[in-house]
Scaffold this motif. Structure first.
Motif, mmCIF file in Angstrom:
data_model
loop_
_atom_site.group_PDB
_atom_site.id
_atom_site.type_symbol
_atom_site.label_atom_id
_atom_site.label_comp_id
_atom_site.label_asym_id
_atom_site.label_seq_id
_atom_site.Cartn_x
_atom_site.Cartn_y
_atom_site.Cartn_z
ATOM 1 N N LYS A 47 -16.628 26.453 -22.398
ATOM 2 C CA LYS A 47 -16.788 25.113 -21.845
ATOM 3 C C LYS A 47 -17.369 24.137 -22.862
ATOM 4 N N ALA A 48 -18.093 24.632 -23.846
ATOM 5 C CA ALA A 48 -18.761 23.763 -24.811
ATOM 6 C C ALA A 48 -17.804 23.204 -25.856
ATOM 7 N N LEU A 49 -16.735 23.936 -26.166
ATOM 8 C CA LEU A 49 -15.803 23.493 -27.195
ATOM 9 C C LEU A 49 -14.680 22.655 -26.586
ATOM 10 N N PRO A 50 -14.400 21.520 -27.174
ATOM 11 C CA PRO A 50 -13.227 20.758 -26.727
ATOM 12 C C PRO A 50 -11.958 21.557 -27.012
ATOM 13 N N GLU A 51 -10.915 21.303 -26.253
ATOM 14 C CA GLU A 51 -9.682 22.089 -26.344
ATOM 15 C C GLU A 51 -9.104 22.105 -27.764
ATOM 16 N N GLY A 52 -9.052 20.956 -28.428
ATOM 17 C CA GLY A 52 -8.504 20.903 -29.788
ATOM 18 C C GLY A 52 -9.309 21.738 -30.762
ATOM 19 N N ARG A 53 -10.600 21.690 -30.628
ATOM 20 C CA ARG A 53 -11.470 22.479 -31.509
ATOM 21 C C ARG A 53 -11.308 23.968 -31.229
ATOM 22 N N ARG A 54 -11.161 24.314 -29.964
ATOM 23 C CA ARG A 54 -10.991 25.711 -29.584
ATOM 24 C C ARG A 54 -9.732 26.282 -30.219
ATOM 25 N N GLU A 55 -8.650 25.507 -30.195
ATOM 26 C CA GLU A 55 -7.400 25.968 -30.802
ATOM 27 C C GLU A 55 -7.564 26.162 -32.304
ATOM 28 N N ARG A 56 -8.271 25.242 -32.945
ATOM 29 C CA ARG A 56 -8.480 25.343 -34.397
ATOM 30 C C ARG A 56 -9.331 26.567 -34.749
ATOM 31 N N VAL A 57 -10.363 26.814 -33.965
ATOM 32 C CA VAL A 57 -11.200 27.988 -34.201
ATOM 33 C C VAL A 57 -10.378 29.258 -34.025
ATOM 34 N N ARG A 58 -9.555 29.308 -32.979
ATOM 35 C CA ARG A 58 -8.704 30.477 -32.734
ATOM 36 C C ARG A 58 -7.764 30.696 -33.917
ATOM 37 N N ASP A 59 -7.159 29.614 -34.430
ATOM 38 C CA ASP A 59 -6.251 29.733 -35.579
ATOM 39 C C ASP A 59 -6.988 30.232 -36.818
ATOM 40 N N LEU A 60 -8.192 29.710 -37.050
ATOM 41 C CA LEU A 60 -8.972 30.146 -38.215
ATOM 42 C C LEU A 60 -9.344 31.618 -38.117
ATOM 43 N N VAL A 61 -9.706 32.077 -36.936
ATOM 44 C CA VAL A 61 -10.047 33.491 -36.751
ATOM 45 C C VAL A 61 -8.832 34.363 -37.003
ATOM 46 N N LEU A 62 -7.680 33.959 -36.507
ATOM 47 C CA LEU A 62 -6.459 34.741 -36.733
ATOM 48 C C LEU A 62 -6.092 34.785 -38.219
ATOM 49 N N GLU A 63 -6.256 33.657 -38.919
ATOM 50 C CA GLU A 63 -5.975 33.629 -40.354
ATOM 51 C C GLU A 63 -6.919 34.560 -41.106
ATOM 52 N N GLN A 64 -8.183 34.546 -40.720
ATOM 53 C CA GLN A 64 -9.161 35.407 -41.379
ATOM 54 C C GLN A 64 -8.833 36.881 -41.127
ATOM 55 N N LYS A 65 -8.474 37.223 -39.914
ATOM 56 C CA LYS A 65 -8.104 38.604 -39.605
ATOM 57 C C LYS A 65 -6.882 39.029 -40.397
ATOM 58 N N ALA A 66 -5.916 38.130 -40.562
ATOM 59 C CA ALA A 66 -4.710 38.448 -41.321
ATOM 60 C C ALA A 66 -5.046 38.693 -42.793
ATOM 61 N N ARG A 67 -5.946 37.879 -43.329
ATOM 62 C CA ARG A 67 -6.362 38.087 -44.727
ATOM 63 C C ARG A 67 -7.055 39.432 -44.896
ATOM 64 N N VAL A 68 -7.963 39.738 -44.000
ATOM 65 C CA VAL A 68 -8.681 41.016 -44.084
ATOM 66 C C VAL A 68 -7.720 42.179 -43.952
ATOM 67 N N ALA A 69 -6.780 42.094 -43.024
ATOM 68 C CA ALA A 69 -5.795 43.167 -42.844
ATOM 69 C C ALA A 69 -4.940 43.318 -44.087
ATOM 70 N N GLY A 70 -4.586 42.200 -44.718
ATOM 71 C CA GLY A 70 -3.787 42.244 -45.939
ATOM 72 C C GLY A 70 -4.549 42.873 -47.084
ATOM 73 N N GLN A 71 -5.856 42.646 -47.139
ATOM 74 C CA GLN A 71 -6.674 43.232 -48.197
ATOM 75 C C GLN A 71 -6.831 44.725 -48.004
ATOM 76 N N LYS A 72 -6.888 45.180 -46.770
ATOM 77 C CA LYS A 72 -7.078 46.590 -46.501
ATOM 78 C C LYS A 72 -5.835 47.394 -46.812
ATOM 79 N N ARG A 73 -4.654 46.768 -46.707
ATOM 80 C CA ARG A 73 -3.400 47.486 -46.971
ATOM 81 C C ARG A 73 -3.208 47.775 -48.437
ATOM 82 N N LYS A 74 -3.784 46.984 -49.310
ATOM 83 C CA LYS A 74 -3.539 47.145 -50.744
ATOM 84 C C LYS A 74 -4.206 48.349 -51.304
#
Length: 74
Positions: A47-74
């Motif tokens: 409830k504290a985060l505005p909808e636009g900010r929530r979407e951006r945070v979700r996208d940033l978390v997914l990008e970070q997870k993808a980077r970490v997963a990519g680093q672990k595969r190498k």
């Protein structure tokens, strides 16, 4: 056996019988309280985060997870 020794022995016996059950019972309740607080915290955070900010945070978390997963595969 002195009175002190008999009282101490009885307390040890009673605590040995009761303490494990109490720990299990209280532990379950503590877990339930933690789960409720976690739900409340998530609700308030949502409830504290505005909808636009929530979407951006979700996208940033997914990008970070993808980077970490990519680093672990190498």
């Amino acid at each position: 056996m002195s009175l002190k020794n008999s009282v101490v022995a009885r307390l040890r016996q009673v605590s040995g019988e009761w303490v494990p059950g109490l720990k299990e019972s209280i532990g379950g309740r503590i877990d339930a309280v933690r789960a409720r607080f976690d739900q409340l915290n998530r609700s308030l955070a949502s409830k504290a985060l505005p909808e636009g900010r929530r979407e951006r945070v979700r996208d940033l978390v997914l990008e970070q997870k993808a980077r970490v997963a990519g680093q672990k595969r190498k």
